[in-house]
Write a protein that holds these residues in place. Structure first.
Motif, mmCIF file in Angstrom:
data_model
loop_
_atom_site.group_PDB
_atom_site.id
_atom_site.type_symbol
_atom_site.label_atom_id
_atom_site.label_comp_id
_atom_site.label_asym_id
_atom_site.label_seq_id
_atom_site.Cartn_x
_atom_site.Cartn_y
_atom_site.Cartn_z
ATOM 1 N N VAL A 12 0.823 -1.212 0.000
ATOM 2 C CA VAL A 12 0.000 0.000 0.000
ATOM 3 C C VAL A 12 0.861 1.268 0.000
ATOM 4 N N SER A 115 -3.014 2.873 4.927
ATOM 5 C CA SER A 115 -4.355 2.596 4.392
ATOM 6 C C SER A 115 -5.237 3.823 4.500
ATOM 7 N N LEU A 196 -8.051 -2.270 -1.326
ATOM 8 C CA LEU A 196 -7.065 -2.472 -0.273
ATOM 9 C C LEU A 196 -7.408 -3.728 0.521
#
Length: 498
Positions: A12, A115, A196
């Motif tokens: 990420v 995130s 995600l």
């Protein structure tokens, strides 16, 4: 095969955030939007706060079985066990109350920075959370504090009487293909811009996204709460720490010991002369820190004759006036809008109820000041976060002899205040902590030019001035929230405790 699947998507950290304002994003919750991969702490909170201590003990006992099923049979089987034990038989409104008042604080302290960087960058796009957790448990936090537009989660079966059965609605635990189907139904033929996830069961829905990223397992600092879509200001519940398996086990083992210890502490201190209470505190493991200029005889110091001093303090627990009196070394009276009969009976200092009738309360406070020192908490209610609620200005019109006092209790296991629980037990829960600690800081007396009569200041100016002094001392933030705002938030009603 698992290792190969994991390298299909970049970490990420590689995801850029510039120009994503209108993009759509779909993210898993545990291990993705939050750092912790285990949902056990939140099931424990529901079991304890919406259920009972007995339910929490049963959940603790079956947790090894759930862990074995999750890791060696299937993720869904382990989650089903947790849902059955934590939710079965509970009233839905109790689960919703815990999800609103208890869980957000712990979720908000565990948000993953990378995130959140990606998720929050899609500020005007569609933001979805898809999780295996029961939707009823996470919906409020995701929408209210993360700004999610849609939350997909496991749906539990509810009876006509409003009780959860512990069984699941179709398609069962939202994992793998079920997650993919939920995302597909939401977006149709359109592809989400960003996905995600953090584990293999997230791969099916990630394949629907134009870009997908995995959240690696590594230690990172949580997002500061003030950077979330909306910070948590009010929260309830008895547990101070997130009940991970180890913390939950230690807490449950300590509970009967702490209960006996708290009863002993209360009984000994209530029946000990005020002069010797500090010594009893030390012997019983209670820490009291006193800062500032503690007056030996406050009336003589201020040159008063036949009139007491109004001690104005912030409100953290119902024990504030008691510890203030011990810190002062002299008995004081306390006024309160509400106090349980049990707390009133066990209080070592005089406690007087106010009526919420401004004229009657003002006259009553004046009479009490004529008889000695008086403690008042103008916030009208307790608050756990580092904020001060809006002060009532009633006290400022009654005397110019005002001494602000900053109060800060420190707890390691149990909170000594509650909204939805039994408030009569608040003192016992505070004293159940292994080493409860109270910090009392006496500030300088309010200068005459800042008072109502001598300084011709309005009562609101005086109240605001004292609030700012206390906030500066404690490092807290002043807010416009009131007692009614707190009860509306935590009960989801009109401000009354249900």
């Amino acid at each position: 095969m698992g290792s190969k699947a994991r390298v299909e998507y970049e970490a990420v950290e590689k995801c850029r955030c510039e120009g994503r304002e209108k993009d759509s994003v779909v993210a898993d919750l545990d291990g993705t939007l939050t750092r912790g991969r285990s949902s056990f702490p939140y099931f424990m909170l529901v079991a304890l706060e919406a259920g009972s201590l007995l339910r929490a003990i049963v959940l603790m006992m079956v947790s090894p079985l759930a862990w074995l099923l999750y890791h060696f049979v299937s993720e869904g089987a382990g989650i089903r066990v947790l849902i059955m034990v934590a939710f079965g038989g509970l009233r839905v409104k109790d689960i919703e109350a815990a999800a609103r008042a208890v869980l957000p604080k712990f979720y908000a302290e565990d948000v993953h920075p990378e995130s959140w960087r990606v998720f929050s960058s899609c500020s005007s796009g569609r933001r979805c959370v898809v999780t295996a957790n029961p939707r009823i448990m996470v919906d409020f936090f995701c929408k209210n504090h993360l700004g999610a537009d849609t939350v997909f989660g496991t749906d539990i079966h509810v009876t006509s009487s409003g009780h959860a059965t512990g069984l699941l609605m179709s398609p069962g635990v939202l994992l793998g293909a079920a997650k993919r189907a939920a995302v597909k139904a939401e977006f149709g033929d359109a592809q989400p811009d960003v996905g995600l996830g953090d584990r293999l069961s997230d791969l099916p829905f990630l394949t629907l996204c134009k870009e997908a990223y995995m959240v690696p397992r590594k230690s990172v600092e949580a997002v500061p709460m003030h950077k979330l879509f909306k910070p948590v200001v009010f929260h309830d519940g008895r547990l101070v720490q997130r009940p991970t398996p180890l913390v939950a086990l230690v807490t449950l083992v300590w509970f009967p010991i702490g209960l006996v210890l708290s009863i002993v502490r209360v009984m000994v201190c209530v029946n000990t002369p005020l002069l010797y209470v500090p010594l009893m505190y030390k012997l019983l493991g209670i820490k009291l820190s006193v800062r500032g200029k503690r007056p030996g005889n406050i009336e003589e110091k201020l040159g008063l004759q036949g009139q007491g001093v109004l001690l104005v303090c912030c409100h953290r627990t119902c024990l504030d006036p008691v510890f203030l009196s011990v810190a002062l070394g002299k008995q004081v009276s306390a006024v309160t809008y509400s106090v349980s009969r049990l707390t009133e009976m066990l209080s070592p200092i005089p406690t007087v109820r106010l009526t919420r009738n401004r004229e009657k309360d003002a006259a009553h406070i004046k009479r009490l000041l004529e008889g000695g020192n008086l403690v008042i908490c103008p916030e009208g209610t307790t608050c756990r976060e580092p904020v001060l609620l809006r002060f009532s200005a009633l006290f400022a019109e009654l005397t110019d002899q005002i001494v602000p006092v900053a109060i800060l209790p420190r707890m390691s296991m149990f909170y000594g205040n509650t909204v939805r629980g039994y408030k009569a037990f608040d003192p016992f829960f505070f004293l159940m902590n292994p080493r409860p600690h109270y910090e009392v800081t006496f500030l300088e007396q309010l200068p005459p030019h800042l008072t109502h009569v001598a300084g011709a200041r309005s009562a609101f100016e005086v109240a605001n001035c004292i609030q700012k002094m206390l906030a500066a001392t404690l490092g807290f933030q002043c807010t416009t929230f009131t007692r009614r705002d707190k009860y509306r938030m935590l009960t989801g009603g009109d401000g009354s405790v249900k």
